[in-house]
Design a protein around this motif. Structure first.
Motif, PDB file in Angstrom:
ATOM      1  N   SER A   1      31.581  13.566  40.905  1.00 35.64           N
ATOM      2  CA  SER A   1      30.668  12.446  41.145  1.00 35.64           C
ATOM      3  C   SER A   1      29.342  12.930  41.723  1.00 35.64           C
ATOM      4  CB  SER A   1      31.314  11.435  42.105  1.00 35.64           C
ATOM      5  OG  SER A   1      31.595  12.039  43.357  1.00 35.64           O
ATOM      6  N   SER A   2      29.388  13.938  42.611  1.00 37.02           N
ATOM      7  CA  SER A   2      28.143  14.432  43.224  1.00 37.02           C
ATOM      8  C   SER A   2      27.229  15.036  42.163  1.00 37.02           C
ATOM      9  CB  SER A   2      28.446  15.448  44.326  1.00 37.02           C
ATOM     10  OG  SER A   2      29.208  16.529  43.829  1.00 37.02           O
ATOM     11  N   ALA A   3      27.817  15.742  41.174  1.00 40.53           N
ATOM     12  CA  ALA A   3      27.012  16.310  40.091  1.00 40.53           C
ATOM     13  C   ALA A   3      26.387  15.204  39.254  1.00 40.53           C
ATOM     14  CB  ALA A   3      27.869  17.202  39.206  1.00 40.53           C
ATOM     15  N   HIS A   4      27.148  14.161  38.962  1.00 40.60           N
ATOM     16  CA  HIS A   4      26.634  13.086  38.121  1.00 40.60           C
ATOM     17  C   HIS A   4      25.567  12.255  38.839  1.00 40.60           C
ATOM     18  CE1 HIS A   4      29.873  14.171  35.419  1.00 40.60           C
ATOM     19  NE2 HIS A   4      29.316  13.400  34.503  1.00 40.60           N
ATOM     20  N   LEU A   5      25.707  12.085  40.146  1.00 39.66           N
ATOM     21  CA  LEU A   5      24.647  11.413  40.900  1.00 39.66           C
ATOM     22  C   LEU A   5      23.371  12.246  40.864  1.00 39.66           C
ATOM     23  CD1 LEU A   5      26.579  10.133  44.062  1.00 39.66           C
ATOM     24  CD2 LEU A   5      25.503   8.718  42.295  1.00 39.66           C
ATOM     25  N   ARG A   6      23.534  13.538  41.040  1.00 38.55           N
ATOM     26  CA  ARG A   6      22.387  14.460  41.022  1.00 38.55           C
ATOM     27  C   ARG A   6      21.726  14.464  39.647  1.00 38.55           C
ATOM     28  NH1 ARG A   6      18.453  16.808  41.234  1.00 38.55           N
ATOM     29  NH2 ARG A   6      17.992  18.964  41.773  1.00 38.55           N
ATOM     30  N   LEU A   7      22.537  14.508  38.585  1.00 37.21           N
ATOM     31  CA  LEU A   7      22.007  14.564  37.220  1.00 37.21           C
ATOM     32  C   LEU A   7      21.364  13.236  36.812  1.00 37.21           C
ATOM     33  CD1 LEU A   7      24.847  16.547  35.418  1.00 37.21           C
ATOM     34  CD2 LEU A   7      22.586  17.375  36.058  1.00 37.21           C
ATOM     35  N   THR A   8      21.987  12.133  37.214  1.00 35.95           N
ATOM     36  CA  THR A   8      21.427  10.820  36.880  1.00 35.95           C
ATOM     37  C   THR A   8      20.028  10.674  37.448  1.00 35.95           C
ATOM     38  OG1 THR A   8      23.624   9.797  36.840  1.00 35.95           O
ATOM     39  CG2 THR A   8      21.741   8.323  37.108  1.00 35.95           C
ATOM     40  N   ALA A   9      19.860  11.062  38.706  1.00 34.98           N
ATOM     41  CA  ALA A   9      18.547  10.973  39.345  1.00 34.98           C
ATOM     42  C   ALA A   9      17.548  11.908  38.674  1.00 34.98           C
ATOM     43  CB  ALA A   9      18.676  11.313  40.832  1.00 34.98           C
ATOM     44  N   ALA A  10      18.000  13.130  38.345  1.00 37.11           N
ATOM     45  CA  ALA A  10      17.100  14.116  37.745  1.00 37.11           C
ATOM     46  C   ALA A  10      16.608  13.663  36.375  1.00 37.11           C
ATOM     47  CB  ALA A  10      17.804  15.467  37.633  1.00 37.11           C
ATOM     48  N   PHE A  11      17.516  13.181  35.525  1.00 35.15           N
ATOM     49  CA  PHE A  11      17.136  12.786  34.169  1.00 35.15           C
ATOM     50  C   PHE A  11      16.357  11.470  34.145  1.00 35.15           C
ATOM     51  CE2 PHE A  11      20.572  15.761  32.936  1.00 35.15           C
ATOM     52  CZ  PHE A  11      19.843  16.523  32.030  1.00 35.15           C
ATOM     53  N   ALA A  12      16.593  10.620  35.132  1.00 36.08           N
ATOM     54  CA  ALA A  12      15.866   9.340  35.184  1.00 36.08           C
ATOM     55  C   ALA A  12      14.504   9.488  35.841  1.00 36.08           C
ATOM     56  CB  ALA A  12      16.694   8.305  35.941  1.00 36.08           C
ATOM     57  N   GLY A  13      14.257  10.675  36.414  1.00 37.32           N
ATOM     58  CA  GLY A  13      12.988  10.891  37.098  1.00 37.32           C
ATOM     59  C   GLY A  13      12.959  10.293  38.491  1.00 37.32           C
ATOM     60  N   TRP A  14      14.156   9.996  39.033  1.00 39.14           N
ATOM     61  CA  TRP A  14      14.239   9.460  40.383  1.00 39.14           C
ATOM     62  C   TRP A  14      14.379  10.597  41.380  1.00 39.14           C
ATOM     63  CZ3 TRP A  14      18.825   5.865  38.699  1.00 39.14           C
ATOM     64  CH2 TRP A  14      18.320   4.878  37.835  1.00 39.14           C
ATOM     65  N   GLN A  15      14.162  10.287  42.634  1.00 41.14           N
ATOM     66  CA  GLN A  15      14.391  11.272  43.682  1.00 41.14           C
ATOM     67  C   GLN A  15      15.886  11.473  43.864  1.00 41.14           C
ATOM     68  OE1 GLN A  15      13.083  10.218  47.706  1.00 41.14           O
ATOM     69  NE2 GLN A  15      12.397  12.307  48.031  1.00 41.14           N
ATOM     70  N   ASP A  16      16.291  12.721  44.097  1.00 34.99           N
ATOM     71  CA  ASP A  16      17.692  13.027  44.351  1.00 34.99           C
ATOM     72  C   ASP A  16      18.189  12.126  45.481  1.00 34.99           C
ATOM     73  OD1 ASP A  16      20.158  14.119  44.934  1.00 34.99           O
ATOM     74  OD2 ASP A  16      19.417  16.119  45.436  1.00 34.99           O
ATOM     75  N   PRO A  17      19.264  11.333  45.258  1.00 39.40           N
ATOM     76  CA  PRO A  17      19.746  10.447  46.321  1.00 39.40           C
ATOM     77  C   PRO A  17      20.200  11.196  47.559  1.00 39.40           C
ATOM     78  CG  PRO A  17      21.334  10.570  44.516  1.00 39.40           C
ATOM     79  CD  PRO A  17      20.069  11.225  44.035  1.00 39.40           C
ATOM     80  N   GLY A  18      20.559  12.469  47.391  1.00 43.39           N
ATOM     81  CA  GLY A  18      20.909  13.292  48.542  1.00 43.39           C
ATOM     82  C   GLY A  18      22.347  13.197  48.984  1.00 43.39           C
TER      83      GLY A  18
END
Length: 291
Positions: free
Chosen positions: A23-40
Motif C-alpha cells: 500500500s505504501s508503494a501504491h500511495l507513493r506511485l499514485t501521488a507521483a503519477f498524478a503530479g501530487w505531493q507525496d502524501p508522506g
C-alpha cells in the motif's frame, strides 16, 4: 491536499493494504503519477488506522477471544497453556522487530526509502520471493489427484521462533514496495504454514504495529500542525470501508487460489517503473517534499 486527492489516496490505501502488493508503494506511485505531493509516511501511518479498524471488526471474535484468554493468563497460570493466550504473547513477540527497527530507521523511512527506484526493486524482488513461496505451498498441498503431499502448519504450531521470524518479515515492510502482508505471508509459506494461517497471523500481527505507528504519527502531526486534518480523516474513513471489503474478499480468495496474479502484477509494475524512470518520463523523486 484536496478532498479529491484524499478520496483517491484513501481508496488506494484500503484496496492495497491487505493485498501482497504494498500500500505504501501504491500511495507513493499514485501521488507521483498524478503530479501530487507525496502524501508522506505520516499520512500513510494515520490512514492505516482506518484499515486496521477494519481488521479489528472483521476479526473481532478472534481478537476478543485472544485478549480475554491473554488477560486471564496473567492471573491464572493454568491458562498459559491455552492456545488463545499463547497467541496473545506471540503477537507481542512478533511485534518487537518492527517496533525497534521502525524507531531506528525513521529518517530513512521518511526519506531515502521513498525513492521510486528502490520501490521498483522491492516490488520485483519481493514478488519473486512470494512466487517461490507460493509454488512451494502449492507443491505441498496438491499431488497427482489433488491430494495433500505434506501437511502444512497451522497457527496451533506457531511458537516463539516462528513468531519472531514472522515479525522480522513484517519489519521489512518499513521499506515501501515490500508489502506487510506480502512479506509476512511469504515468510509463513516458506516456514511451512498454510496460506490461511499465514494471512490470518499477518493481519493479527499488524494490529499493534499499525496502531502504535499511527498513534505516534498522530501525536507528532498534532504537535507540528503539518497535516491537512479534514482530508486525512476523510481518507482514513474511505480506507476503512474499502479495506473491510478487501479483507472479506481476500480471506475467501486464498482458500482456493494462488498468489501468482499478485506476483505477476508486482513484477510488471516494478519493470514498468524502472523503464519510466530510466526514460526520464518520471523522476525517482517525483512528488517528494522540496524535490
Amino acid at each position: 491536499m484536496s478532498w479529491f486527492e484524499s478520496l483517491i489516496l484513501g481508496l488506494v490505501q484500503g484496496l492495497t493494504e491487505f493485498l501482497p502488493i504494498s500500500s505504501s508503494a501504491h500511495l507513493r506511485l499514485t501521488a507521483a503519477f498524478a503530479g501530487w505531493q507525496d502524501p508522506g509516511a505520516a499520512f500513510t501511518a494515520i490512514t492505516q488506522i482506518g484499515t486496521e479498524a477494519a481488521v479489528l471488526i472483521y476479526f473481532r471474535k478472534d481478537i476478543t477471544r485472544i485478549l480475554s484468554a491473554w488477560f486471564r493468563s496473567l492471573r491464572d497460570k493454568h491458562m498459559r497453556s491455552d492456545h488463545d493466550a499463547q497467541m496473545g504473547w506471540l503477537v507481542i513477540v512478533g511485534s518487537i522487530p518492527i517496533g525497534v527497527l521502525g524507531l531506528t530507521l525513521k529518517d530513512q523511512i521518511e526519506g531515502p526509502f521513498r525513492d521510486l527506484r528502490l520501490i521498483a526493486t522491492t516490488l520485483i524482488v519481493m514478488g519473486i520471493v512470494l512466487g517461490i513461496a507460493d509454488r512451494l505451498a502449492a507443491r505441498d498441498e496438491v499431488g497427482g489427484k489433488h491430494r495433500v503431499v505434506r501437511e502444512r502448519k497451522t497457527l496451533r504450531d506457531l511458537g516463539v521462533r516462528d513468531g519472531l521470524i514472522f515479525g522480522f518479515c513484517q519489519a521489512m515492510a518499513l521499506i515501501p514496495g515490500v508489502s506487510r502482508s506480502g512479506a509476512t505471508i511469504s515468510g509463513g509459506l516458506l516456514m511451512g504454514y498454510t496460506r490461511e494461517a499465514a494471512a490470518r497471523y499477518s493481519f493479527l500481527l499488524a494490529i499493534p504495529a499499525v496502531l502504535a505507528s499511527g498513534g505516534y504519527e498522530l501525536k507528532h502531526a498534532t504537535e507540528g500542525g503539518a497535516i491537512y486534518w479534514g482530508p486525512t480523516i476523510f481518507a482514513t474513513v474511505v480506507a476503512f470501508a474499502s479495506g473491510y471489503a478487501v479483507i472479506a474478499w481476500f480471506m475467501k480468495f486464498i482458500t482456493t487460489k494462488s498468489f501468482m496474479p499478485f506476483v505477476i502484477y508486482r513484477i510488471l509494475l516494478g519493470l514498468a517503473l524502472y523503464l519510466l524512470v530510466g526514460a526520464d518520463v518520471i523522476s525517482p523523486h517525483a512528488g517528494e517534499s522540496g524535490g
